[in-house]
Design an enzyme around this catalytic site. Structure first.
Site, mmCIF file in Angstrom:
data_model
loop_
_atom_site.group_PDB
_atom_site.id
_atom_site.type_symbol
_atom_site.label_atom_id
_atom_site.label_comp_id
_atom_site.label_asym_id
_atom_site.label_seq_id
_atom_site.Cartn_x
_atom_site.Cartn_y
_atom_site.Cartn_z
ATOM 1 N N ARG A 235 0.774 -1.217 -0.036
ATOM 2 C CA ARG A 235 0.009 -0.187 0.152
ATOM 3 C C ARG A 235 0.728 1.241 -0.211
ATOM 4 N NH1 ARG A 235 -3.622 0.645 4.858
ATOM 5 N NH2 ARG A 235 -4.750 2.630 4.134
ATOM 6 N N ALA A 237 0.611 4.403 1.515
ATOM 7 C CA ALA A 237 0.703 4.975 2.364
ATOM 8 C C ALA A 237 1.833 4.127 3.327
ATOM 9 C CB ALA A 237 -1.572 5.177 3.062
ATOM 10 N N LYS A 238 1.611 3.055 3.320
ATOM 11 C CA LYS A 238 2.419 2.023 4.492
ATOM 12 C C LYS A 238 3.712 2.636 3.315
ATOM 13 C CE LYS A 238 -0.879 0.397 7.046
ATOM 14 N NZ LYS A 238 -1.924 -0.803 7.829
ATOM 15 N N ARG A 239 4.047 2.947 2.345
ATOM 16 C CA ARG A 239 5.232 2.668 2.127
ATOM 17 C C ARG A 239 6.314 3.910 2.184
ATOM 18 N NH1 ARG A 239 6.189 3.021 -3.156
ATOM 19 N NH2 ARG A 239 8.051 1.558 -3.363
#
Ligand code: GLU
Length: 303
Positions: A235, A237-239
């Protein structure tokens, strides 16, 4: 009975900058609302104080404005809605739909037999008959009904929880309201008729439907849209390295170039304005697979 109007919301969490994935969901929200002649509320989901980043809410609002994704009400901040949540909890308490729970996270993880999915370990109901450790400060849990509600999702179709999702926390022992609870109380209070959000939240929806039922409020319709993933399949947003919208702006991208990229990701033809996209977009025909985005921040390098 037909609903009198269409109303939806943007619900960003100010825990970091706005990424393409958020912007894509916000664009879909805008297109749905504007096509229906409806309204959009901007609701900032800032309840999780330790994860809220200073300045992130302002930056997210600015990014929406820059992209032309306007709203009709708000911004409303969840951190200022304490009375609203307390009143809803009181109603649930009167109806015996909640109970105090004194189990620690560790105790639950040890007892939970089901595998840990994206909604965490399933609470085994230890405190349903009374607090396991009366000397501790209690959290408040919602007693899930049986059977677990089935979700009808406008993008994903019927969704049944793979197993009973367990009783969930409404208010933590430290007084913090949970996401599941706040989002339902707010959507109910604001008269939201359709929730559009990332499909990582589909598995939370059976809990939320049970809350609507308990509060005797009609549930909105739901559209869980595919996420945007980076080239590594994670995702955005999580990278760590994924460029936020502000980085695209700083690299010289005009808003139209971001729309172009997002329109392409939604299978839409080239459109010069957001208004032009309204006629082309439909939830029914939008791609069902996650959108893989190859990170590119050079102006003109939008894939
Ligand atoms: N605040 C959530 C997020 O940023 C969205 C919650 C919702 O739409 O229900 O992912």
């Amino acid at each position: 009975m037909a609903r009198p109007y269409y109303k939806t919301r943007y619900a960003p969490s100010p825990t970091g900058p706005l990424h393409l994935g958020h912007a894509r969901t916000a664009l879909i929200t805008w297109l749905r609302a504007r096509a229906a002649g409806g309204r959009i509320v901007m609701r900032v989901e800032d309840l999780d104080a330790p994860r809220v980043r200073p300045g992130a809410a302002d930056a997210i609002l600015r990014d929406h404005e820059w992209l032309g994704l306007d709203w009709d009400e708000g911004p409303i901040f969840q951190s200022a809605q304490n009375e609203r949540y307390a009143a809803a909890l009181e109603a649930l308490t009167h109806m015996h739909r909640v109970y105090p729970c004194t189990c620690s996270r560790r105790e639950i993880a040890l007892v939970a037999t089901a595998p840990h999915g994206d909604t965490g370990p399933v609470y085994p109901g230890t405190c349903r008959q009374g607090p396991s450790h009366p000397e501790r400060t209690a959290a408040i849990r919602f007693r899930m009904p049986e059977p677990t509600p089935t979700v009808y999702d406008r993008v994903r179709g019927m969704y049944d929880a793979p197993r009973p999702p367990g009783d969930f926390v409404i208010r933590r022992a430290d007084g913090q309201w949970s996401y599941q609870f706040a989002v339902v109380v707010d959507d109910a209070e604001m008269g939201i008729t359709e929730v559009i959000r990332g499909d990582d939240l589909l598995s939370s929806t059976p809990w939320q439907l049970a809350l609507y039922e308990a509060l005797a409020v009609p549930a909105p319709s739901f559209a869980h849209v595919p996420l945007v993933l980076g080239p590594d399949g994670k995702r955005l947003a999580k990278r760590a390295g994924a460029p936020p919208i502000s980085a695209l702006r700083d690299a010289g991208w005009p808003p139209a170039q971001v729309w172009e990229l997002l329109a392409g990701s939604l299978g839409l033809p080239h459109c010069r304005t957001l208004d032009e996209m309204i006629d082309h977009f439909s939830l029914e025909t939008m791609p069902r697979a996650p959108y893989l985005h190859a990170t590119a921040t050079e102006p003109g390098a939008s894939d």
